[in-house]
Scaffold this active site. Structure first.
Site, PDB file in Angstrom:
ATOM      1  N   HIS A 185       0.843  -1.217   0.000  1.00  0.00           N
ATOM      2  CA  HIS A 185       0.000   0.000   0.000  1.00  0.00           C
ATOM      3  C   HIS A 185       0.873   1.260   0.000  1.00  0.00           C
ATOM      4  O   HIS A 185       1.293   1.750   1.042  1.00  0.00           O
ATOM      5  CB  HIS A 185      -0.906  -0.016   1.234  1.00  0.00           C
ATOM      6  N   LEU A 203       2.559   6.482  -4.997  1.00  0.00           N
ATOM      7  CA  LEU A 203       3.761   7.004  -5.673  1.00  0.00           C
ATOM      8  C   LEU A 203       3.506   8.345  -6.360  1.00  0.00           C
ATOM      9  O   LEU A 203       4.451   9.009  -6.783  1.00  0.00           O
ATOM     10  CB  LEU A 203       4.292   5.982  -6.695  1.00  0.00           C
ATOM     11  N   HIS A 261     -10.914   0.421   1.173  1.00  0.00           N
ATOM     12  CA  HIS A 261     -10.772   1.538   2.110  1.00  0.00           C
ATOM     13  C   HIS A 261     -12.127   1.612   2.810  1.00  0.00           C
ATOM     14  O   HIS A 261     -13.068   2.207   2.296  1.00  0.00           O
ATOM     15  CB  HIS A 261     -10.437   2.810   1.326  1.00  0.00           C
ATOM     16  N   ASP A 282       1.046   2.600   3.765  1.00  0.00           N
ATOM     17  CA  ASP A 282       0.161   3.677   3.301  1.00  0.00           C
ATOM     18  C   ASP A 282       0.983   4.958   3.093  1.00  0.00           C
ATOM     19  O   ASP A 282       0.527   6.062   3.400  1.00  0.00           O
ATOM     20  CB  ASP A 282      -0.998   3.915   4.279  1.00  0.00           C
TER      21      ASP A 282
HETATM   22 ZN   LIG Z   1      -7.182   4.400   2.252  1.00  0.00          ZN
END
Ligand SMILES: [Zn+2]
Length: 435
Positions: A62, A65, A180, A306
């Protein structure tokens, strides 16, 4: 390339139940042999690791970029340089770029760009819906053929009906949906965890329930459809419990958390610290403890970062206006090592969460030191302490609540196909060859 022989390496591979002091030989970019005593080719270069960890290259499932479209925050080049410096040999990049990665053309662009400039392997995650607008499914088949490894509208939660259709559609390709999980009707306008501190600071809160009702909905839909579901960035005690029960019922669900959710709490927001603003928000001590227990008992499969770079324009401003998210690639190893140092998990469990499980869930190479596999390797000095400074970061952004803090443990050498992609001490650099 001369063969490389690592000696005195603490070789850890959860898949083989390996955690021993031994040797590993790399030949022609492949792990050629592993053992306590190995026959060594005459021309091999020997590297004494003096007990440091030698593990399968870390894989981050996760990462944002930011390329294409937001290259002022991060690029494929800088983001993967940060990954390599953090001990990662592969990253999966989220679809919320500009344009959104919702077509084969964008997926191919990312892979093409990665071939040119990336330090690590790059696996694109494609959007579930066109433009991440939640209305129309993308062409999963085309995207998979182009090289996408999973589907997610990360950042924007799917409605229940769309999540159901996505799981059904994904099932026909045995593809993975990454959720999500957030109920916007409960979270909208929220800036931090809802509780005593949000009241004291006068900031609108996001209740734990905003995540938990969505996690419950999504695992229920995974059960209904039989589709493969992965829950991103689990942050609450209740979510851990819901996922634990879903797994016990045989639902095909996996889950990740990020190092910040087991390292710090909502208290980091005090002082309106925008480096502690993220979504889902940092939670309470009880949540932090439950996340660690979830990692320990295997409810949470993966530690992902993340990694969410933002420029100073988006972070050095009023708390209400600041963007959500922090960078994480260069702090994940030391923060996660704290779980091993404190005795919560074993070194092997850590490697499982940061390499073996991500490779299995995404269905990509790596995650193992089995002879015959590509020599994607991370060497970690678990003791080395360092201060996280602006200058030390390879990421283009520096939005981290750990900036200026002393951390312990870091990658000192990262190899892909036996080639060093990060080697600040020159451990494996060819110019050190004695002639
Ligand atoms: Zn998320």
């Amino acid at each position: 390339m001369r063969p490389l022989l690592f000696t005195n390496a603490r070789i850890i591979d959860p898949g083989q139940d390996w955690d021993f002091l031994g040797r590993l030989l790399v030949e022609n970019g492949i792990i050629a042999a592993v053992g306590q005593s190995l026959e060594v080719p005459e021309d091999a270069r020997t590297i004494d690791l003096k007990g440091k960890w030698l593990v399968p290259g870390l894989i981050d499932i996760h990462v944002h970029l930011r390329e294409p479209g937001e290259e002022y925050k991060e690029t494929i080049e800088t983001g993967t340089a940060a990954a390599a410096a953090g001990g990662f040999t592969a990253v999966a990049c989220m679809a919320n770029t500009r344009p959104v990665n919702d077509s084969a053309g964008i997926t191919k662009f990312i892979l093409e760009r990665a071939r040119e400039v990336a330090k690590t392997r790059v696996y694109p995650i494609a959007a579930v819906t066109v433009g991440q607008r939640g209305e129309q499914l993308t062409e999963f088949g085309d995207l998979l053929s182009a090289g996408a490894v999973a589907f997610s509208d990360d950042g924007l939660p799917l409605g229940a009906r769309m999540m159901r259709h996505a799981l059904e559609y994904a099932k026909s390709f045995d593809a993975l949906i990454i959720s999500h999980s957030e109920e916007l009707e409960l979270s909208e306008g929220g800036l931090m965890n809802e509780g005593r501190i949000s009241i004291e600071l006068g900031l609108k809160g996001i209740p734990a329930a905003a995540e938990e009702v969505a996690v419950f909905r999504d695992v229920t839909l995974a059960g209904l459809t039989g589709g493969r579901l992965h829950i991103a960035h689990v942050s609450t005690k209740g979510s851990v419990e819901i996922i634990r029960q879903a797994k016990a019922r045989g639902i095909k669900v996996t889950a990740e958390t990020a190092p910040h959710y087991f390292s710090i709490t909502e208290e980091a927001v005090i002082g309106y610290n925008t480096s502690a603003k993220m979504n889902p928000p940092l939670r309470t001590e009880a949540d932090r403890v439950a996340i660690i227990e979830g990692i320990r008992d295997g409810t949470i499969d993966v530690i992902a970062t993340d990694h969410a770079p933002h420029s100073t324009i988006e972070k050095e401003c009023e708390f209400q206006l600041a963007a959500n998210g922090i960078i994480g690639l260069e702090t994940s190893v030391p923060l996660s090592l704290n779980l091993v140092r404190s005795g919560h998990i074993s070194a092997s469990q850590l490697v499982r969460c940061m390499s073996s499980s991500p490779s299995q869930i995404l269905g990509v190479a790596g995650g193992s030191l089995t002879p015959g596999s590509p020599a994607d390797i991370s060497v970690i000095d678990s003791d080395q302490t360092f201060i996280l400074t602006l200058e030390s970061l390879h990421s283009m952004s520096h939005n981290s609540p750990f900036l200026g803090k002393e951390l312990q443990g870091r990658a000192i050498l990262t190899l892909i196909d036996g080639r060093p992609i990060y080697d600040p001490e020159g451990i494996a650099s060819p110019h050190q060859d004695p002639l």
